[in-house]
Design a protein around this motif. Sequence first.
Motif, PDB file in Angstrom:
ATOM      1  N   TYR A  44      26.389  -5.935   8.111  1.00  0.00           N
ATOM      2  CA  TYR A  44      27.124  -6.585   9.187  1.00  0.00           C
ATOM      3  C   TYR A  44      28.611  -6.592   8.848  1.00  0.00           C
ATOM      4  CZ  TYR A  44      22.415  -7.922  10.283  1.00  0.00           C
ATOM      5  OH  TYR A  44      21.077  -7.868  10.573  1.00  0.00           O
ATOM      6  N   LEU A  45      29.411  -6.187   9.810  1.00  0.00           N
ATOM      7  CA  LEU A  45      30.862  -6.140   9.663  1.00  0.00           C
ATOM      8  C   LEU A  45      31.449  -7.207  10.584  1.00  0.00           C
ATOM      9  CD1 LEU A  45      31.034  -2.272   9.924  1.00  0.00           C
ATOM     10  CD2 LEU A  45      30.996  -3.618   7.842  1.00  0.00           C
ATOM     11  N   TYR A  46      32.349  -8.017  10.033  1.00  0.00           N
ATOM     12  CA  TYR A  46      32.907  -9.160  10.761  1.00  0.00           C
ATOM     13  C   TYR A  46      34.407  -8.974  10.983  1.00  0.00           C
ATOM     14  CZ  TYR A  46      28.512 -11.297   9.326  1.00  0.00           C
ATOM     15  OH  TYR A  46      27.184 -11.568   9.112  1.00  0.00           O
ATOM     16  N   SER A  47      34.878  -9.381  12.156  1.00  0.00           N
ATOM     17  CA  SER A  47      36.308  -9.234  12.463  1.00  0.00           C
ATOM     18  C   SER A  47      37.163 -10.249  11.726  1.00  0.00           C
ATOM     19  CB  SER A  47      36.543  -9.347  13.977  1.00  0.00           C
ATOM     20  OG  SER A  47      36.155 -10.625  14.443  1.00  0.00           O
ATOM     21  N   GLY A  48      36.576 -11.341  11.245  1.00  0.00           N
ATOM     22  CA  GLY A  48      37.309 -12.351  10.487  1.00  0.00           C
ATOM     23  C   GLY A  48      36.879 -12.361   9.025  1.00  0.00           C
ATOM     24  N   SER A  56      29.693  -6.668  14.093  1.00  0.00           N
ATOM     25  CA  SER A  56      29.212  -5.315  14.391  1.00  0.00           C
ATOM     26  C   SER A  56      28.139  -4.992  13.365  1.00  0.00           C
ATOM     27  CB  SER A  56      30.343  -4.289  14.269  1.00  0.00           C
ATOM     28  OG  SER A  56      31.363  -4.553  15.192  1.00  0.00           O
ATOM     29  N   LYS A  57      26.979  -4.518  13.824  1.00  0.00           N
ATOM     30  CA  LYS A  57      25.905  -4.157  12.897  1.00  0.00           C
ATOM     31  C   LYS A  57      26.022  -2.676  12.567  1.00  0.00           C
ATOM     32  CE  LYS A  57      21.103  -4.443  11.865  1.00  0.00           C
ATOM     33  NZ  LYS A  57      19.753  -4.650  12.230  1.00  0.00           N
ATOM     34  N   HIS A  67      31.412   6.255  11.820  1.00  0.00           N
ATOM     35  CA  HIS A  67      31.368   5.361  12.986  1.00  0.00           C
ATOM     36  C   HIS A  67      32.700   4.634  13.083  1.00  0.00           C
ATOM     37  CE1 HIS A  67      26.972   5.706  13.496  1.00  0.00           C
ATOM     38  NE2 HIS A  67      26.972   5.819  12.177  1.00  0.00           N
ATOM     39  N   THR A  68      33.341   4.713  14.243  1.00  0.00           N
ATOM     40  CA  THR A  68      34.573   3.960  14.484  1.00  0.00           C
ATOM     41  C   THR A  68      34.173   2.620  15.089  1.00  0.00           C
ATOM     42  OG1 THR A  68      35.871   5.962  14.752  1.00  0.00           O
ATOM     43  CG2 THR A  68      36.790   3.944  15.691  1.00  0.00           C
TER      44      THR A  68
END
Length: 121
Positions: A44-48, A56-57, A67-68
């Motif tokens: 999992y990628l987090y904006s904060g 975003s998984k 993947h962008t």
Amino acid sequence: MFIPRAKLRAAAAAAAVTAAVALIGLGAGTANAAGWPPLREGAYLYSGTHGTGTVSKADLDDFGTCHTLPTPARSVQVVSGSASVVLHPGAGCTGAFSWATGSLAQSDLPWAALSYHVVPA
């Protein structure tokens, strides 16, 4: 064999200090991890930072494909036995630096990541 009382007291004091340091370290680790979402299988990628913001998984089954991200990532959490994520500061997996997570990771990134690809762990 006889051990002087002064040596016993010194050993007991050293053991108490070691235990206190260990407990403080465990407490600090727990408090630090408290802001993160619970660990779950996947990536999992987090904006904060600290696992906050838009999520975003990452597709851990898609090895090597760039993947962008729709939103730049500032933190990452990975729980996988077979894959890790390599994050890039530029779109299209470009940029002077990359950040590899490993297969068990929970970290703030040193810069915003705009893309990633998955590699075997």
